[in-house]
Design an enzyme around this catalytic site. Structure first.
Site, PDB file in Angstrom:
ATOM      1  N   SER A 106       0.820  -1.220   0.000  1.00  0.00           N
ATOM      2  CA  SER A 106       0.000   0.000   0.000  1.00  0.00           C
ATOM      3  C   SER A 106       0.850   1.264   0.000  1.00  0.00           C
ATOM      4  CB  SER A 106      -0.901  -0.001   1.242  1.00  0.00           C
ATOM      5  OG  SER A 106      -1.540   1.240   1.409  1.00  0.00           O
ATOM      6  N   TYR A 130      -2.249   5.660  -4.609  1.00  0.00           N
ATOM      7  CA  TYR A 130      -3.248   6.737  -4.609  1.00  0.00           C
ATOM      8  C   TYR A 130      -2.601   7.923  -5.308  1.00  0.00           C
ATOM      9  CZ  TYR A 130      -5.876   4.314  -0.892  1.00  0.00           C
ATOM     10  OH  TYR A 130      -6.607   3.412  -0.162  1.00  0.00           O
ATOM     11  N   THR A 156      -5.714   2.562  -7.225  1.00  0.00           N
ATOM     12  CA  THR A 156      -7.011   2.500  -6.530  1.00  0.00           C
ATOM     13  C   THR A 156      -7.898   3.626  -7.045  1.00  0.00           C
ATOM     14  OG1 THR A 156      -6.119   1.451  -4.548  1.00  0.00           O
ATOM     15  CG2 THR A 156      -8.158   2.674  -4.287  1.00  0.00           C
ATOM     16  N   LYS A 224      -7.984  -0.913  -9.544  1.00  0.00           N
ATOM     17  CA  LYS A 224      -8.684  -1.546  -8.422  1.00  0.00           C
ATOM     18  C   LYS A 224      -9.880  -0.693  -8.010  1.00  0.00           C
ATOM     19  CE  LYS A 224      -7.734  -2.835  -3.561  1.00  0.00           C
ATOM     20  NZ  LYS A 224      -8.662  -1.940  -2.865  1.00  0.00           N
ATOM     21  N   HIS A 248     -13.444  -1.878  -1.822  1.00  0.00           N
ATOM     22  CA  HIS A 248     -12.606  -1.372  -0.729  1.00  0.00           C
ATOM     23  C   HIS A 248     -12.993  -2.012   0.606  1.00  0.00           C
ATOM     24  CE1 HIS A 248      -9.578   1.995  -0.748  1.00  0.00           C
ATOM     25  NE2 HIS A 248      -9.589   1.734   0.534  1.00  0.00           N
TER      26      HIS A 248
END
Length: 353
Positions: A106, A130, A156, A224, A248
């Protein structure tokens, strides 16, 4: 206590993690309807098992974008692994490599990309991104990940703003003083997780930004957060190599579909042009089999990985993965499939209401 199934690890984590950490990991948005539906939806899918099929030799391997993995389960990107175990994402990376599966690290890791890469050299690792308002920060992260040998970039798409997670609001959730968002140190004035931190994410991101990402990296791009055929079509049109059907973990828009229900529509829209994966609600090896029967190439686990970490770090996560692997192999055999290539839509039916 013998750890027999994934819910045993869930009970352990709930008992022993600090309440704010447990609440953060467990949280869904609003009423948590979508979070809970992710799990319940699997109960409406039934097998059509075939008999006398010679399952004396089982092959549960598959490939992700050409790279072989030991079985079709990976570790989804989740933040703040140090809340579950002191070594954090380093333990996660080691467990994934030991089991020969994919780990998606992440943006909001509590270890740096460099630490994650060094902890498990040669492991199959993708990086989840992100896009921040400060595009230079995102560009630097992508280029760091590629330089370190990460093999995929996971964008994402479902978090222009953070969903309302009531327990986090009640708890005033923030990272403990000794933890930092290591990948973003120095990038922003704020490197502690505070309620305003997600405001650094750019809500103006559009499909055109995939072209921007493609200009920065040679890595395959996986998107995603896709839940509809319309967005699946757009993803293919914009040149992504993979789609993760995801809501999510029910943490964003409450009232959306369970991912296993959305999977069918996405797979039909994609028509085999890109690989389709799924996360959300996987709790048993038979869930993995159902997802593959409905067209997923691989599934990714989020919360169960954190429960494994909370139990015994790398060792606990390996145990979670071994249980899923054994359950998947057994479910396949009992359904009459000796290899992953034999799994198909014929294997399942939806229960009639």
């Amino acid at each position: 206590m013998a750890m027999v199934c994934l819910s045993d690890f869930e009970e352990y984590a709930k008992k022993y993690l600090p309440k704010t950490a447990w609440d953060f990991f467990a949280a869904g948005a609003d009423d948590c309807s979508t979070r809970d539906e992710n799990i319940l939806a699997y109960k409406r899918i039934h097998f059509r098992p075939r008999m006398l099929r010679d399952v004396s030799m089982m092959d549960i391997r598959t490939k992700l974008l050409g790279t072989e993995i030991s079985f079709p389960v990976g570790i989804a990107p989740t933040g703040f692994h140090q809340l579950a175990w002191p070594d954090g994402e380093k333990s996660t990376a080691r467990a994934a490599k030991a089991m020969n599966i994919c780990y998606i690290a992440s943006t909001y890791s509590t270890c740096t990309l460099e630490e994650i890469s060094t902890a498990a050299p040669g492991g199959l690792q993708w990086f989840q991104l992100y896009i921040h308002r400060n595009r230079a920060v995102s560009q630097q992260l992508v280029q760091r990940a590629e330089a370190l040998g990460f093999q995929g970039l996971v964008l994402t798409a479902d978090l222009p703003y953070t969903g309302k997670r009531r327990d986090d609001v009640r708890n005033g959730f923030r990272l403990p003083p000794h933890m930092k968002l290591k990948n973003l140190e120095g990038a922003f004035e704020v490197c502690k997780m505070s309620p305003s931190f997600h405001s650094l994410i750019d809500p103006s991101v559009t499909w055109d930004d995939i072209y921007w990402l493609r200009s920065l990296t040679h890595l395959p791009i996986i998107i995603k957060g896709i839940l509809t055929k319309e967005d699946a079509e757009l993803a293919v049109r914009h040149g992504v190599q993979g789609i993760i059907v995801s809501n999510h973990g029910g943490r964003q828009l409450d009232g959306g579909p369970a991912t296993i229900d959305a999977l069918v529509e996405v797979v039909e829209a994609v028509q085999g042009r890109v690989e389709v994966y799924l996360d959300g609600g996987i709790r048993k090896g038979s869930d993995v089999l159902k997802a593959l029967a409905l067209g997923a190439k691989c599934v990714f686990i989020g919360r169960p990985a954190l429960w494994g970490l909370a139990y015994k770090g790398e060792e606990g996560l390996r145990e979670v993965l071994r249980i899923l692997q054994d359950e998947f192999r057994l479910s396949m055999a009992l359904a009459g499939c000796a290899s992953v290539s034999e799994i198909g839509r014929h294997l399942v039916q939806f229960s009639k209401l």
